[in-house]
Design a protein around this motif. Sequence first.
Motif, PDB file in Angstrom:
ATOM      1  N   SER A  34      49.209  42.300  34.182  1.00  0.00           N
ATOM      2  CA  SER A  34      48.275  41.424  34.895  1.00  0.00           C
ATOM      3  C   SER A  34      48.530  39.983  34.475  1.00  0.00           C
ATOM      4  CB  SER A  34      46.823  41.792  34.573  1.00  0.00           C
ATOM      5  OG  SER A  34      46.491  43.054  35.100  1.00  0.00           O
ATOM      6  N   TYR A  41      37.544  37.059  41.343  1.00  0.00           N
ATOM      7  CA  TYR A  41      38.263  37.621  40.203  1.00  0.00           C
ATOM      8  C   TYR A  41      38.171  36.701  38.984  1.00  0.00           C
ATOM      9  CZ  TYR A  41      40.255  41.173  43.267  1.00  0.00           C
ATOM     10  OH  TYR A  41      40.422  42.242  44.119  1.00  0.00           O
ATOM     11  N   LYS A  81      45.307  36.246  38.742  1.00  0.00           N
ATOM     12  CA  LYS A  81      46.268  35.906  39.788  1.00  0.00           C
ATOM     13  C   LYS A  81      47.015  37.164  40.237  1.00  0.00           C
ATOM     14  CE  LYS A  81      48.562  32.021  39.345  1.00  0.00           C
ATOM     15  NZ  LYS A  81      49.417  30.956  38.754  1.00  0.00           N
ATOM     16  N   ARG A  82      47.150  38.087  39.289  1.00  0.00           N
ATOM     17  CA  ARG A  82      47.650  39.424  39.617  1.00  0.00           C
ATOM     18  C   ARG A  82      46.924  40.418  38.740  1.00  0.00           C
ATOM     19  NH1 ARG A  82      53.695  40.181  38.604  1.00  0.00           N
ATOM     20  NH2 ARG A  82      53.115  41.074  36.585  1.00  0.00           N
ATOM     21  N   LYS A  83      46.353  41.432  39.348  1.00  0.00           N
ATOM     22  CA  LYS A  83      45.646  42.474  38.607  1.00  0.00           C
ATOM     23  C   LYS A  83      46.450  43.760  38.759  1.00  0.00           C
ATOM     24  CE  LYS A  83      41.037  44.424  37.920  1.00  0.00           C
ATOM     25  NZ  LYS A  83      41.332  45.860  38.082  1.00  0.00           N
ATOM     26  N   ASN A 139      49.143  30.162  32.116  1.00  0.00           N
ATOM     27  CA  ASN A 139      48.770  31.531  32.459  1.00  0.00           C
ATOM     28  C   ASN A 139      49.154  32.459  31.317  1.00  0.00           C
ATOM     29  OD1 ASN A 139      48.343  31.070  35.595  1.00  0.00           O
ATOM     30  ND2 ASN A 139      50.333  30.179  35.082  1.00  0.00           N
ATOM     31  N   TYR A 146      51.756  48.181  35.005  1.00  0.00           N
ATOM     32  CA  TYR A 146      51.965  46.848  35.557  1.00  0.00           C
ATOM     33  C   TYR A 146      51.269  45.801  34.690  1.00  0.00           C
ATOM     34  CZ  TYR A 146      53.272  49.523  39.714  1.00  0.00           C
ATOM     35  OH  TYR A 146      53.863  50.407  40.575  1.00  0.00           O
ATOM     36  N   ASP A 156      49.217  45.876  39.810  1.00  0.00           N
ATOM     37  CA  ASP A 156      50.254  45.704  40.835  1.00  0.00           C
ATOM     38  C   ASP A 156      49.760  44.925  42.050  1.00  0.00           C
ATOM     39  OD1 ASP A 156      48.505  47.709  41.559  1.00  0.00           O
ATOM     40  OD2 ASP A 156      50.021  48.888  42.610  1.00  0.00           O
ATOM     41  N   LYS A 157      48.567  44.352  41.958  1.00  0.00           N
ATOM     42  CA  LYS A 157      47.991  43.677  43.124  1.00  0.00           C
ATOM     43  C   LYS A 157      48.010  42.164  42.943  1.00  0.00           C
ATOM     44  CE  LYS A 157      43.714  43.175  45.755  1.00  0.00           C
ATOM     45  NZ  LYS A 157      42.289  43.554  45.862  1.00  0.00           N
ATOM     46  N   GLU A 158      48.688  41.468  43.838  1.00  0.00           N
ATOM     47  CA  GLU A 158      48.673  40.009  43.847  1.00  0.00           C
ATOM     48  C   GLU A 158      47.356  39.536  44.475  1.00  0.00           C
ATOM     49  OE1 GLU A 158      50.975  38.095  42.544  1.00  0.00           O
ATOM     50  OE2 GLU A 158      52.422  39.680  42.089  1.00  0.00           O
ATOM     51  N   ILE A 159      46.692  38.574  43.830  1.00  0.00           N
ATOM     52  CA  ILE A 159      45.420  38.058  44.336  1.00  0.00           C
ATOM     53  C   ILE A 159      45.697  36.790  45.133  1.00  0.00           C
ATOM     54  CG2 ILE A 159      43.085  37.365  43.739  1.00  0.00           C
ATOM     55  CD1 ILE A 159      43.858  40.211  42.841  1.00  0.00           C
ATOM     56  N   SER A 160      45.273  36.780  46.375  1.00  0.00           N
ATOM     57  CA  SER A 160      45.493  35.607  47.213  1.00  0.00           C
ATOM     58  C   SER A 160      44.576  34.473  46.746  1.00  0.00           C
ATOM     59  CB  SER A 160      45.212  35.929  48.677  1.00  0.00           C
ATOM     60  OG  SER A 160      43.858  36.286  48.873  1.00  0.00           O
TER      61      SER A 160
END
Length: 256
Positions: free
Chosen positions: A107, A134, A119-121, A95, A105, A123-127
Amino acid sequence: MNYNKLKLLLLLSLAILLLGCGEKSKKENLTSSRNLYDWSGFYQGVLIEADQQETYVDIEIKKDSTFIKREKKLKTEDKLMTINGTFTWTEDGNNIVLKSDFEAYDSILLVDKDKLVFKRKLDKEISPQDMSNYILTKIPGILLEREWKVTKLSDSVVNIIPQGDNNHINIYFDSDENKAYGFGGSNFYRTSYYLVGNEVSFTPVMSTKMAGPNIKTENKFFSSLKQVKRYEIVGKELFLKDDKGINLITAKVTSK
């Protein structure tokens, strides 16, 4: 057992342990994305956010651990935002972590064969179940959101008589709703494009109806657009080709 023998035994055990860890680390590094794939280059895609908002994103990641990211929310008045920064690899080498002074933040993106997956954009974690929304796909070069100045039609160099402030034929690929537009030599025009990988095609051109000294060159340009089936980008040049790979239009990027 005297002290020297004990010391020697401990050193020998430590050496064996370090050797084992080194071999494991070497094995992991050889099979990591960082070593397995040709990961540097251009990636682009349209992300579907949780609120169903579509966001155009393209990223260039470079061997020197720097990146350029451009992003625009589609179907909004937002402008294309360009971010420059650096990236680091996670310990497993699979990664990359994007870091920038302009974003609070970081990514995180999974590096896979010919694609990046958020996997994270910010401050948002991608499930895991949402990661398919994404994905950025590796492409020959960034085609969209740039102005391309047409320099050749087939093998003929394009030189037009300036019309007001317009002194060259150009084409601009807008990521919003797949529109392309520009100046054809005598008239302003627009069309729509369909893009899949390195394949691209255009709908019939719609233009204004002004006459002028460049009309023959313009007609050749419009006729060439109809035949385009694929594209290639080499450096700062764009080559639009037919289905047999014959080059029809050559253009040079004028903006980033």
